[in-house]
Each structure stands twice: as structure tokens, then as C-alpha cells.
Design a protein around this motif. Sequence first.
Motif, PDB file in Angstrom:
ATOM      1  N   PHE A   1      -5.798  34.022 -17.526  1.00 34.06           N
ATOM      2  CA  PHE A   1      -7.109  34.621 -17.808  1.00 34.06           C
ATOM      3  C   PHE A   1      -7.785  33.910 -18.975  1.00 34.06           C
ATOM      4  O   PHE A   1      -8.971  33.573 -18.914  1.00 34.06           O
TER       5      PHE A   1
ATOM      6  N   SER B   1      -7.148  28.454 -11.305  1.00 33.24           N
ATOM      7  CA  SER B   1      -7.178  29.132 -10.006  1.00 33.24           C
ATOM      8  C   SER B   1      -6.031  28.666  -9.120  1.00 33.24           C
ATOM      9  O   SER B   1      -5.409  29.475  -8.411  1.00 33.24           O
TER      10      SER B   1
ATOM     11  N   PRO C   1     -12.109  44.716 -11.683  1.00 31.87           N
ATOM     12  CA  PRO C   1     -11.490  43.718 -12.557  1.00 31.87           C
ATOM     13  C   PRO C   1     -12.418  42.560 -12.929  1.00 31.87           C
ATOM     14  O   PRO C   1     -12.293  42.001 -14.024  1.00 31.87           O
ATOM     15  N   THR C   2     -13.343  42.201 -12.042  1.00 33.12           N
ATOM     16  CA  THR C   2     -14.298  41.147 -12.373  1.00 33.12           C
ATOM     17  C   THR C   2     -15.170  41.572 -13.543  1.00 33.12           C
ATOM     18  O   THR C   2     -15.401  40.809 -14.496  1.00 33.12           O
TER      19      THR C   2
ATOM     20  N   THR D   1     -10.904  46.564  -6.091  1.00 36.12           N
ATOM     21  CA  THR D   1     -10.397  45.493  -6.952  1.00 36.12           C
ATOM     22  C   THR D   1     -11.236  44.240  -6.852  1.00 36.12           C
ATOM     23  O   THR D   1     -11.073  43.324  -7.651  1.00 36.12           O
TER      24      THR D   1
ATOM     25  N   SER E   1      -0.011  36.025 -16.675  1.00 35.09           N
ATOM     26  CA  SER E   1      -1.311  36.645 -16.458  1.00 35.09           C
ATOM     27  C   SER E   1      -2.303  36.465 -17.608  1.00 35.09           C
ATOM     28  O   SER E   1      -3.406  35.946 -17.399  1.00 35.09           O
TER      29      SER E   1
ATOM     30  N   MET F   1      -6.458  34.667  -6.779  1.00 31.05           N
ATOM     31  CA  MET F   1      -5.433  35.701  -6.905  1.00 31.05           C
ATOM     32  C   MET F   1      -5.309  36.500  -5.614  1.00 31.05           C
ATOM     33  O   MET F   1      -4.203  36.716  -5.104  1.00 31.05           O
ATOM     34  N   GLU F   2      -6.447  36.933  -5.069  1.00 35.71           N
ATOM     35  CA  GLU F   2      -6.405  37.717  -3.838  1.00 35.71           C
ATOM     36  C   GLU F   2      -5.855  36.898  -2.671  1.00 35.71           C
ATOM     37  O   GLU F   2      -5.093  37.405  -1.842  1.00 35.71           O
TER      38      GLU F   2
ATOM     39  N   ARG G   1     -15.590  39.097  -4.124  1.00 33.87           N
ATOM     40  CA  ARG G   1     -15.637  38.461  -5.442  1.00 33.87           C
ATOM     41  C   ARG G   1     -16.933  37.693  -5.718  1.00 33.87           C
ATOM     42  O   ARG G   1     -17.488  37.803  -6.819  1.00 33.87           O
TER      43      ARG G   1
ATOM     44  N   THR H   1      -6.390  42.844  -0.056  1.00 34.49           N
ATOM     45  CA  THR H   1      -6.764  41.648  -0.809  1.00 34.49           C
ATOM     46  C   THR H   1      -7.839  40.831  -0.098  1.00 34.49           C
ATOM     47  O   THR H   1      -8.588  40.100  -0.751  1.00 34.49           O
TER      48      THR H   1
ATOM     49  N   ALA I   1     -14.623  35.547 -11.086  1.00 38.31           N
ATOM     50  CA  ALA I   1     -14.543  35.861  -9.657  1.00 38.31           C
ATOM     51  C   ALA I   1     -13.768  34.784  -8.913  1.00 38.31           C
ATOM     52  O   ALA I   1     -12.988  35.084  -8.000  1.00 38.31           O
TER      53      ALA I   1
ATOM     54  N   TYR J   1     -10.183  35.273  -9.486  1.00 40.35           N
ATOM     55  CA  TYR J   1      -9.724  36.442  -8.729  1.00 40.35           C
ATOM     56  C   TYR J   1      -9.647  36.147  -7.228  1.00 40.35           C
ATOM     57  O   TYR J   1      -8.800  36.705  -6.523  1.00 40.35           O
TER      58      TYR J   1
END
Length: 399
Positions: free
Chosen positions: A327, A225, A126-127, A122, A323, A350-351, A72, A65, A344, A347
Motif C-alpha cells: 500500500f 500491482s 477500501p478504495t 469491497t 500488505s 488484488m481482486e 474499481r 472479487t 484502484a 485493488y
Amino acid sequence: MATFAGIMEQIAEKTLRVYGLQFGLLCLSSFLFFASFNMIIPELPNYLSSLGGEAYKGLIIALFTLTAGLSRPFSGKLADKVGRIPVMVAGGVVCLACGFLYPLTGSVAAFLLLRFVHGFSTGFTPTGIAAYVADITPVNRRGEATGMLGLAGSLGMAAGPAIGGAIANFYSLDVMFYASSAMAFLAVAVVGRMPETLPAPQQFKLRLLKIGRNEVLEPRVLSPSVVMFFTIFSFGIILTVVPDFSEHLGIQNKGLFFTSFTLSSLAVRFLAGKISDKYGRVTILKVSAAVLVLALVWLGLATSMFDLLTAAAIFGIASGMNSPTVFAWTIDLSHEAHRGRAMATMYIAMEAGIGIGALTSGWIYNNQASNFPAVFFSGAAAAGLAFFYLMLFAKEAKA
């Protein structure tokens, strides 16, 4: 006044726009991509232990991650400049290469380095996927569309560990890693049939990799976020500790938890997305955060396979609600010209949540079975913080 036929034609046109060939290919590629890197996760703790790295289990997810988060800003900028498709392809190629390299790792250092590299997958795919679905989805059906896309990804996450565990048990870990590469190859092949949705994409140039301070984060999507960070914290815990916890409870197939929670999320993803389109993102997220607290408390008290799988199902319901709604909320708040950066940013949160959750759980667990409850209760506390943030600070808003 619009005629009935005209209204039906508009409805059909909107439905086609969401669920046409582009959307179908996007869902298929997402399924294959998530299956690719998730199918190896349940077996990685034991694999690292076989190399003598028992003390570094928390780094299996944390390193992955970390690079995903670091990449990102680059993937977001490239998605907005070069296009969504190249960004998706780049992540798939990394997955493909890493699957072939895992069997060659003969030391703890080599394994951890490869996990670090694998995270770029990842950080990119996903971005590109999220920006692509935002491009092709009508505003009033974002929750529904992200729920459907999440369903495809969740199916991949469910199928991956089950398939990976079966291949490892009946064949070998090496064959499992090669199967992961095959999944990634198919994901890239599917993406190659999709048209680019970014208007007037630029040619890639090295100067595009220079990231300014204002290109790292998108302030417009701060609220989703923050919620993502605190709710996904528990997923880092799950990925790190549940394989050992399953073994502690006498469960041979360490992928069962992942299959159970993912399948349960499928039952609510599509419905939760549609409800959030109608009643608002914040309302659904409050409910999902509360359900997530319940799941983690139940998991902390689990003493049997029944308890584990029940907690997994509740966890899946919470994830299935959370989720697609986060989004869709992020897309609502994003500016069209900076959609890649907005996704990004979400994400990155998320990471960060997964990575910090993984490190925290590894530190608390410390390979001592008596520490399992404390690990899961820490996840419940993080989900509780998300609930209070939603109650006190979050507001419905649209771009």
C-alpha cells in the motif's frame, strides 16, 4: 538553527496529523467494515452446500472479487472527482443490504447472484479508505500509517469470523447475516462523522460513470500491482479451501485459522510499515514473499490442528509484512491528482489475484481431500514468482 522546543513541536504536529481524530475514525470504520463481510465467510461453503451447490464453492470468493475488480475503475474515478467519503459510504450500504438478503436466497443461482452484488462493497469502500489515508499522512510516515490502518482492518478480519462462527453455532445463520448488516451500518455511521479530504469535490453526475481507457489503470503503480497479484493469490486459496480443510482435520470452528493468521499479522504490521519507511519497500517485500512460501508449504504438509494454526501464524506474519508495504509503495508511486485511480489499480490486481486463486483452488481441490497439498503448493509457487519479480525487476522509487 532549530531549537529543541521547535523540533519537539514539529514531531508532535506530525504525530497528531497521523493519529488524530480523522485517522482514529478511519481505523474504526475499517474495523467494522472488514468485520461485516468477513464474519460470514467461514460459514458460506456449508450454506452453499445446503442449497445443493457443492460444485460451486470456488465461486463464493471468485464472484465477490470479480465485481469488486470490475467496480474499481469507477470507485477510483469517483474518489478523485466526487470525494473519498461518498465512495466509502456506497460500499458500506451494499454490505448492509446484502446481510439482510442472504437469508432470502433459496437457490444456488440466487446465492451466487447475491455474492456477485456483494462484491461491489469491497470495490468501493477500501478504495475510498486508501485514498483518504494517503491524503492525511505525511510522506515519511506512509508505511507506518498504512500499517496502523491495516492493523485495524486485520482486527476486523480476525474478529469477524470468530464472532460470525459463534453466532452461527449458538443462534443461527440468519442471525449471523443480520449481525453482518449491523456491523456495516455502524461502519457507515462512523464515516458520516469524517470531513472530506478531496479539494473541491464535484457533484455526482451520471457522466462520471463513463470510463475512458486511460482511466482504468494507472501505469505508475505497475510494480506493486504485480507483487500484490502474486502474493494475494494464496489468500483466494485460503478463503476457498481452508474451511473444508479445517473440517477435514476435525476442527469444528472453521474460523480459527482466520483468527490465528490475522492476530499474528497484528504483531508485525506496524513494525513492518515503519521499517519499510526506513529501509525501503522492496526489501521488506522480498522477505515477506519468502515467508509466504514457507507458510504455504507448511500448510500443504499439515496433518493436525497444531500444524494448521502454526501455518496460519506464519501466513499472518507474511501478510502483515506484505500488505502495508505494498500500500505504501503504491502511494509513493502515485500522482496526487490520480491517487484514487492508483489505489484502484492496486485493488484490481488484488481482486484478480484472490479471484483467480479461488477459482484455481476450487478446480484443483474438486472436493477431494487428497488434493489439499497440491492446492496449497500452487499458492507457494505464486508467492515464489512474486519473490523473483522483486529480485529481478522491482526498484525503489518515489513519486
